[in-house]
Motif scaffolding. Structure first.
Motif, PDB file in Angstrom:
ATOM      1  N   ILE A  96      -0.511  20.773 -12.692  1.00 50.09           N
ATOM      2  CA  ILE A  96      -1.107  20.905 -14.020  1.00 50.09           C
ATOM      3  C   ILE A  96      -0.810  19.634 -14.810  1.00 50.09           C
ATOM      4  N   GLY A  97      -1.875  19.016 -15.329  1.00 54.63           N
ATOM      5  CA  GLY A  97      -1.773  17.753 -16.065  1.00 54.63           C
ATOM      6  C   GLY A  97      -2.032  16.522 -15.209  1.00 54.63           C
ATOM      7  N   GLU A  98      -2.010  16.686 -13.892  1.00 56.85           N
ATOM      8  CA  GLU A  98      -2.240  15.577 -12.965  1.00 56.85           C
ATOM      9  C   GLU A  98      -3.741  15.363 -12.774  1.00 56.85           C
ATOM     10  N   THR A  99      -4.150  14.107 -12.639  1.00 58.93           N
ATOM     11  CA  THR A  99      -5.561  13.790 -12.426  1.00 58.93           C
ATOM     12  C   THR A  99      -5.928  14.009 -10.965  1.00 58.93           C
ATOM     13  N   GLY A 100      -7.043  14.710 -10.742  1.00 57.06           N
ATOM     14  CA  GLY A 100      -7.575  14.934  -9.403  1.00 57.06           C
ATOM     15  C   GLY A 100      -8.919  14.233  -9.258  1.00 57.06           C
ATOM     16  N   MET A 101      -9.298  13.947  -8.030  1.00 56.17           N
ATOM     17  CA  MET A 101     -10.583  13.309  -7.743  1.00 56.17           C
ATOM     18  C   MET A 101     -11.230  14.062  -6.593  1.00 56.17           C
ATOM     19  N   ALA A 102     -12.464  14.499  -6.809  1.00 52.48           N
ATOM     20  CA  ALA A 102     -13.218  15.197  -5.765  1.00 52.48           C
ATOM     21  C   ALA A 102     -14.533  14.455  -5.555  1.00 52.48           C
ATOM     22  N   PHE A 103     -15.066  14.537  -4.330  1.00 53.88           N
ATOM     23  CA  PHE A 103     -16.322  13.870  -4.012  1.00 53.88           C
ATOM     24  C   PHE A 103     -17.336  14.875  -3.488  1.00 53.88           C
ATOM     25  N   PHE A 104     -18.583  14.663  -3.881  1.00 53.48           N
ATOM     26  CA  PHE A 104     -19.686  15.532  -3.500  1.00 53.48           C
ATOM     27  C   PHE A 104     -20.790  14.687  -2.878  1.00 53.48           C
ATOM     28  N   ASP A 105     -21.398  15.199  -1.798  1.00 55.46           N
ATOM     29  CA  ASP A 105     -22.490  14.508  -1.113  1.00 55.46           C
ATOM     30  C   ASP A 105     -23.790  15.261  -1.329  1.00 55.46           C
ATOM     31  N   VAL A 106     -24.835  14.518  -1.682  1.00 57.24           N
ATOM     32  CA  VAL A 106     -26.172  15.070  -1.881  1.00 57.24           C
ATOM     33  C   VAL A 106     -27.119  14.300  -0.977  1.00 57.24           C
ATOM     34  N   THR A 107     -27.927  15.015  -0.178  1.00 58.68           N
ATOM     35  CA  THR A 107     -28.904  14.372   0.707  1.00 58.68           C
ATOM     36  C   THR A 107     -30.291  14.917   0.421  1.00 58.68           C
ATOM     37  N   ASN A 108     -31.224  14.014   0.186  1.00 57.38           N
ATOM     38  CA  ASN A 108     -32.633  14.374   0.019  1.00 57.38           C
ATOM     39  C   ASN A 108     -33.196  14.561   1.421  1.00 57.38           C
ATOM     40  N   THR A 109     -33.581  15.780   1.774  1.00 57.57           N
ATOM     41  CA  THR A 109     -34.081  16.074   3.118  1.00 57.57           C
ATOM     42  C   THR A 109     -35.606  16.010   3.198  1.00 57.57           C
ATOM     43  N   SER A 110     -36.246  15.554   2.116  1.00 50.72           N
ATOM     44  CA  SER A 110     -37.707  15.471   2.113  1.00 50.72           C
ATOM     45  C   SER A 110     -38.157  14.029   2.362  1.00 50.72           C
ATOM     46  N   ASP A 111     -39.473  13.843   2.398  1.00 50.87           N
ATOM     47  CA  ASP A 111     -40.031  12.494   2.556  1.00 50.87           C
ATOM     48  C   ASP A 111     -40.540  11.951   1.219  1.00 50.87           C
ATOM     49  N   GLN A 112     -40.098  12.557   0.113  1.00 43.29           N
ATOM     50  CA  GLN A 112     -40.483  12.140  -1.239  1.00 43.29           C
ATOM     51  C   GLN A 112     -39.225  11.948  -2.085  1.00 43.29           C
ATOM     52  N   PRO A 113     -39.253  11.008  -3.042  1.00 44.25           N
ATOM     53  CA  PRO A 113     -38.113  10.924  -3.971  1.00 44.25           C
ATOM     54  C   PRO A 113     -38.032  12.213  -4.796  1.00 44.25           C
TER      55      PRO A 113
END
Length: 189
Positions: A85-102
């Protein structure tokens, strides 16, 4: 005749005020929740607690990811983290576009239990900003956070040993969405 005009002007003004209030309600509610932590909404912090405020007590932070109506996968690189409690944490998230369009997507979040909302604070987050993800592209998003030491002295939140941070990606309002196929619409993680 003047009285009828006055009543008509007052009614028109009332309608305009109510219409404006309806459009302002969502952003004002969002701002209220972010400032107060109401309804499990996480607060944005300017800085982490000083080292002398870090407690020996720990909290297990779980990460939940969801996708609504988008051809993408979204997952946390870690299922959970244990932080002091009070300590800084860092988390990472991955997002992948699985389509052929932006695609353009925005993430919203909340925490459970709701009483932890005022104390779970973010220093850096990708949430509420529209993200453009190119076809086949995988993006990595960091979240820098801490659990404020005050959680240990609040009668309603004292003793919380586990907090779930949940994100949901959804189409950015006004953006076109690529066709969602059953194999590409699920969330991972």
């Amino acid at each position: 005749m003047e009285r009828k005009n006055l009543i008509a002007i007052a009614c028109a003004g009332g309608v305009m005020f109510m219409t404006g209030a309806a459009f302002a309600a969502v952003p004002l509610y969002q701002m209220f929740c972010q400032v107060t932590g109401f309804d499990g909404t996480v607060k944005k912090a300017d800085k982490a607690p000083d080292a002398d405020q870090v407690l020996d007590d720990t909290v297990l932070i779980r990460f939940d990811t969801n996708v609504r109506g988008l051809p993408m996968t979204f997952r946390a690189e870690q299922v959970s983290q244990r932080v002091r409690i009070g300590e800084t944490g860092m988390a990472f998230f991955d997002v992948t576009n699985t389509s052929d369009q932006p695609i353009q997507a925005t993430a919203s979040y909340n925490v459970v239990p709701e009483t932890a909302g005022p104390y779970f604070q973010k220093l850096q987050c990708f949430c509420f900003d529209s993200q453009t993800i190119q076809p086949g592209q995988t993006m990595k998003f960091p979240v820098n956070y801490f659990v404020a030491p005050e959680i240990a002295t609040d009668a309603e939140s004292r003793g919380i040993s586990e907090i779930t941070l949940s994100y949901t990606f959804y189409p950015t309002k006004g953006a076109e969405v690529a066709a969602v196929t059953p194999s590409a619409s699920g969330a991972a993680g």
